[in-house]
Motif scaffolding. Structure first.
Motif, PDB file in Angstrom:
ATOM      1  N   ASP A  73       0.832  -1.210   0.000  1.00 53.14           N
ATOM      2  CA  ASP A  73       0.000   0.000   0.000  1.00 53.14           C
ATOM      3  C   ASP A  73       0.865   1.257   0.000  1.00 53.14           C
ATOM      4  O   ASP A  73       0.554   2.233  -0.694  1.00 53.14           O
ATOM      5  N   CYS A  77       0.912   4.277  -2.947  1.00 50.85           N
ATOM      6  CA  CYS A  77       0.505   5.670  -2.685  1.00 50.85           C
ATOM      7  C   CYS A  77       1.585   6.668  -3.078  1.00 50.85           C
ATOM      8  O   CYS A  77       1.347   7.865  -3.045  1.00 50.85           O
ATOM      9  N   LYS A  90      -7.072   5.546   6.547  1.00 48.81           N
ATOM     10  CA  LYS A  90      -8.009   4.571   5.982  1.00 48.81           C
ATOM     11  C   LYS A  90      -7.758   3.175   6.528  1.00 48.81           C
ATOM     12  O   LYS A  90      -8.678   2.388   6.685  1.00 48.81           O
ATOM     13  N   THR A 102     -19.070   1.797  -0.773  1.00 49.18           N
ATOM     14  CA  THR A 102     -17.709   2.321  -0.850  1.00 49.18           C
ATOM     15  C   THR A 102     -16.741   1.159  -0.665  1.00 49.18           C
ATOM     16  O   THR A 102     -16.894   0.353   0.249  1.00 49.18           O
ATOM     17  N   GLU A 103     -15.760   1.077  -1.535  1.00 46.27           N
ATOM     18  CA  GLU A 103     -14.787   0.000  -1.436  1.00 46.27           C
ATOM     19  C   GLU A 103     -13.577   0.445  -0.637  1.00 46.27           C
ATOM     20  O   GLU A 103     -13.188   1.606  -0.667  1.00 46.27           O
ATOM     21  N   ARG A 104     -12.976  -0.511   0.043  1.00 50.72           N
ATOM     22  CA  ARG A 104     -11.725  -0.261   0.768  1.00 50.72           C
ATOM     23  C   ARG A 104     -10.645   0.011  -0.259  1.00 50.72           C
ATOM     24  O   ARG A 104     -10.509  -0.702  -1.227  1.00 50.72           O
ATOM     25  N   THR A 105      -9.860   1.061  -0.047  1.00 50.46           N
ATOM     26  CA  THR A 105      -8.806   1.431  -1.005  1.00 50.46           C
ATOM     27  C   THR A 105      -7.434   0.959  -0.561  1.00 50.46           C
ATOM     28  O   THR A 105      -6.455   1.181  -1.258  1.00 50.46           O
ATOM     29  N   THR A 106      -7.374   0.323   0.611  1.00 45.44           N
ATOM     30  CA  THR A 106      -6.104  -0.227   1.081  1.00 45.44           C
ATOM     31  C   THR A 106      -6.298  -1.719   1.314  1.00 45.44           C
ATOM     32  O   THR A 106      -7.381  -2.153   1.719  1.00 45.44           O
TER      33      THR A 106
END
Length: 131
Positions: A73, A77, A90, A102-106
């Motif tokens: 991750d 980023c 997050k 909403t989807e987890r971005t990590t």
């Protein structure tokens, strides 16, 4: 019986409050660590700084995370301190805290011990230190 139910409800509220405070304390410590790690003042976290960040987080009481996913991750980023802080924020959010749709971005999540476990460890450490 209603008195007992009221005490159980109050205990649940207190535990939720302690959990929130403990989570905020750990989040603050991780963010302070991110800022301290950027020794060269480049406002990017990369290479050896990532290693030091992970070592520092592993030394924190009550914190657990998947080191490999955390590294992945961080690499995605770009390493800018602002983005790293946003990403870490997050990671502290549980799946329940994400809005529906909403989807987890990590891929990594940072977990904090339950307050009871955290305080048991602290009491054990202080009793060992007093011997």
């Amino acid at each position: 019986l209603s008195e007992l139910l009221d005490l159980v409800r109050q205990n649940k509220e207190i535990n939720e409050g302690m959990r929130a405070v403990l989570k905020a304390k750990v989040f603050e410590e991780v963010i302070s660590l991110v800022l301290d790690i950027d020794k060269d003042g480049s406002f990017t976290i990369q290479d050896k700084e990532i290693d030091r960040l992970i070592i520092g987080m592993n030394l924190m009481d009550g914190v657990s995370f998947d080191e490999q996913r955390f590294r992945e991750d961080l690499a995605e980023c770009g390493g800018s301190v602002d983005e790293v802080i946003a990403m870490i924020k997050k990671m502290f959010e549980s799946d329940e805290e994400y809005e529906e749709g909403t989807e987890r971005t990590t891929s990594c999540t940072i977990n904090v011990d339950e307050p009871e476990n955290f305080f048991k460890k602290k009491r054990r450490e202080s009793s060992i230190g007093n011997m």
